[in-house]
Design an enzyme around this catalytic site. Structure first.
Site, mmCIF file in Angstrom:
data_model
loop_
_atom_site.group_PDB
_atom_site.id
_atom_site.type_symbol
_atom_site.label_atom_id
_atom_site.label_comp_id
_atom_site.label_asym_id
_atom_site.label_seq_id
_atom_site.Cartn_x
_atom_site.Cartn_y
_atom_site.Cartn_z
ATOM 1 N N SER A 162 0.697 -1.149 -0.007
ATOM 2 C CA SER A 162 0.179 0.056 -0.031
ATOM 3 C C SER A 162 0.948 1.321 -0.062
ATOM 4 O O SER A 162 0.176 2.189 -0.385
ATOM 5 C CB SER A 162 -0.991 0.188 1.509
ATOM 6 N N LYS A 208 0.999 4.551 6.810
ATOM 7 C CA LYS A 208 0.454 5.357 5.781
ATOM 8 C C LYS A 208 1.041 6.835 5.765
ATOM 9 O O LYS A 208 1.667 7.290 7.046
ATOM 10 C CB LYS A 208 -0.995 5.720 5.783
#
Length: 263
Positions: free
Chosen positions: A65, A138
């Protein structure tokens, strides 16, 4: 004559005592050495534990990701001082505990008590990261109070009305792809963050968790720290770029123009 015999018989007794004393001295020497080694090991483990608990922590990357900033099986170091004494900036890459419902229920096979014990011991000194699968990594896009919108006519995310040029780190399907395939318009609550993955079309981040109790926002108290170094593999060893310059023109929420007033 009697005194000579006494002297002759006394010599072996003295030699035996000397040998016993030498053996005792050697034993004490080895015991002292082992004691010193044990003290050094205990101190090293204690220091490593304190560093891992309060300063730096190790994680590995289980998914793609955050490609190409972080790749699968990268091992990273996370600065744990920031959440205690500092603050976060837009662009920071952070590791955080699942706010609830972001990760699927674990189906990992049960391990033996021996393997669990070894893994736990190695985690104390930062050589293992058994809870990496319970955390996410993230990039911070929105800080508390920020108005984050996707997307403008050029396919860019705007923060407080200012478009963000993310071409330095975004991985998109095509050069013409928007910064997000899904539109959103949010104001980040107090003590929370809005986070997105760099591999924007392959990341289940804040955008995809708005139906969870936290509405897609990450409580700052859930943040473990800021990623600052890739340590493994060696050919990827180096500092992680936060690209703060891409967010340098974003005004604080209080200074941002009122979109309704402008219209």
């Amino acid at each position: 004559m009697t005194s000579e015999k006494t002297a002759v018989h006394a010599a072996p007794s003295g030699e035996a005592a000397g040998r016993r004393e030498l053996r005792t001295s050697r034993r004490r020497g080895w015991l002292g050495f082992l004691r010193d080694v044990l003290v050094i090991v205990v101190v090293a483990v204690l220091v490593s534990f304190l560093v891992k608990t309060f300063v730096v922590r190790s994680f590995y990357i289980p998914s793609g990701s955050m490609e190409d900033t972080l790749e699968i099986r990268d091992r990273i170091l996370v600065d744990e001082v920031t959440p205690r004494f500092g603050s976060y900036d837009r662009g920071d890459v952070v590791v955080f505990r699942d706010p609830g419902g972001w990760l699927p229920v674990s189906t990992a096979p049960e391990r033996s008590p021996f393997v669990e014990g070894v893994d736990w011991a190695l985690s104390l000194v930062g050589l293992s990261a058994p809870d990496s699968d319970d955390h996410l990594v993230k990039r911070v896009i929105g800080l508390p109070g920020d108005h984050v919108v996707c997307c403008n006519a050029l396919g860019q995310i705007t923060v407080n009305g200012t478009p963000i040029d993310e071409t330095d780190y975004l991985k998109l399907p095509t050069a013409e792809s928007a910064a997000s395939a899904d539109e959103f318009d949010v104001v980040v609550p107090e003590d929370s963050l809005w986070v997105l993955g760099d591999n924007r079309y392959r990341s289940k981040d804040s955008r995809y968790n708005t139906d969870q109790p936290g509405k897609g926002f990450v409580p700052i108290e859930n943040v473990v720290g800021r990623v600052f170094l890739i340590t493994w593999p060696f050919d990827r060893f180096g500092l992680v770029d936060f690209h703060h310059e891409d967010f340098s023109s974003v005004p604080d929420p209080a200074d941002a123009p009122d979109p309704e007033a402008a219209s």
